[in-house]
Design an enzyme around this catalytic site. Sequence first.
Site, short mmCIF file in Angstrom:
data_model
loop_
_atom_site.label_atom_id
_atom_site.label_comp_id
_atom_site.label_asym_id
_atom_site.label_seq_id
_atom_site.Cartn_x
_atom_site.Cartn_y
_atom_site.Cartn_z
N ASP A 1 0.84 -1.20 0.00
CA ASP A 1 0.00 0.00 0.00
C ASP A 1 0.88 1.24 0.00
OD1 ASP A 1 -2.17 -1.65 0.19
OD2 ASP A 1 -2.43 -1.39 2.35
N1 URA Z 1 -1.54 -5.78 3.96
C1 URA Z 1 -1.97 -4.50 3.95
O1 URA Z 1 -3.00 -4.18 4.52
N2 URA Z 1 -1.21 -3.60 3.30
C2 URA Z 1 -0.05 -3.92 2.67
O2 URA Z 1 0.61 -3.03 2.10
C3 URA Z 1 0.37 -5.24 2.70
C4 URA Z 1 -0.39 -6.17 3.35
#
Ligand code: URA
Length: 235
Positions: free
Chosen positions: A102
Amino acid sequence: MRLDKYIAHTGIASRKEAAKAAKSGLVTLNGAPVRDLSVHIDENTANVTYCGKKVNWTKYVYVMLNKPAGYISSTEKSDRTVMCLLPPEFSKTDMFPCGRLDIDTVGLLLITNDGPLAHELLSPRHHAEKTYFYRCSPGIGEAEAEKICGGVDIGGYVTKPAKLRRDGETAGYITLTEGKFHQIKRTFEAVGSSITYLRRVEFGGISIDESLSEGDWRYLTDDEINKLRENCNSR
Ligand code: URA
């Protein structure tokens, strides 16, 4: 393959820089300076030097990036993709981030042009492990931790069992073998908590190089590449 493409593929210089260096006699092919980099070479046998150093060409390139917050894991044309953190030559190759973190998640991101390996690592069939350090608020207790380890409903999907190594109520490490959209955030929300910080520290058997500052990258070592391959083959 054209010689300028060959050089740019390794990340050592852009085609433009290579052309300039060639004009000054700083590119050699099989021992002789070459001034026109449009010449076609056999990448498997060519012996090329750039500014006195041997160019090590390999078909596949593997890079570990310590991703900072604020960048998206994509190759789209935008100035906030993780590709912007690498030398521009890489954007002209077929390199791409292997999976997504993310925008606010930091840490280990593999960037490669090895499509088959990336496919294997990301395939749910292979269950490559990914470990993240997290901070959450409010903290979670034993009951919530047990739920997470067993699998929780994150909205129409029940997660596979996860491993949790808690460091108090508000921090710890979580290891997953799958990668649903916002999976960790949704997992913690499912037990009444919220992720406030997320950093990937391991992926497919390799660990983040703690000497890399956020935004920095390095090539994977042969050992690390072998570990990634083993992680696919052993499943
Ligand atoms: N899970 C999440 O919520 N975000 C990420 O970036 C990776 C795994």
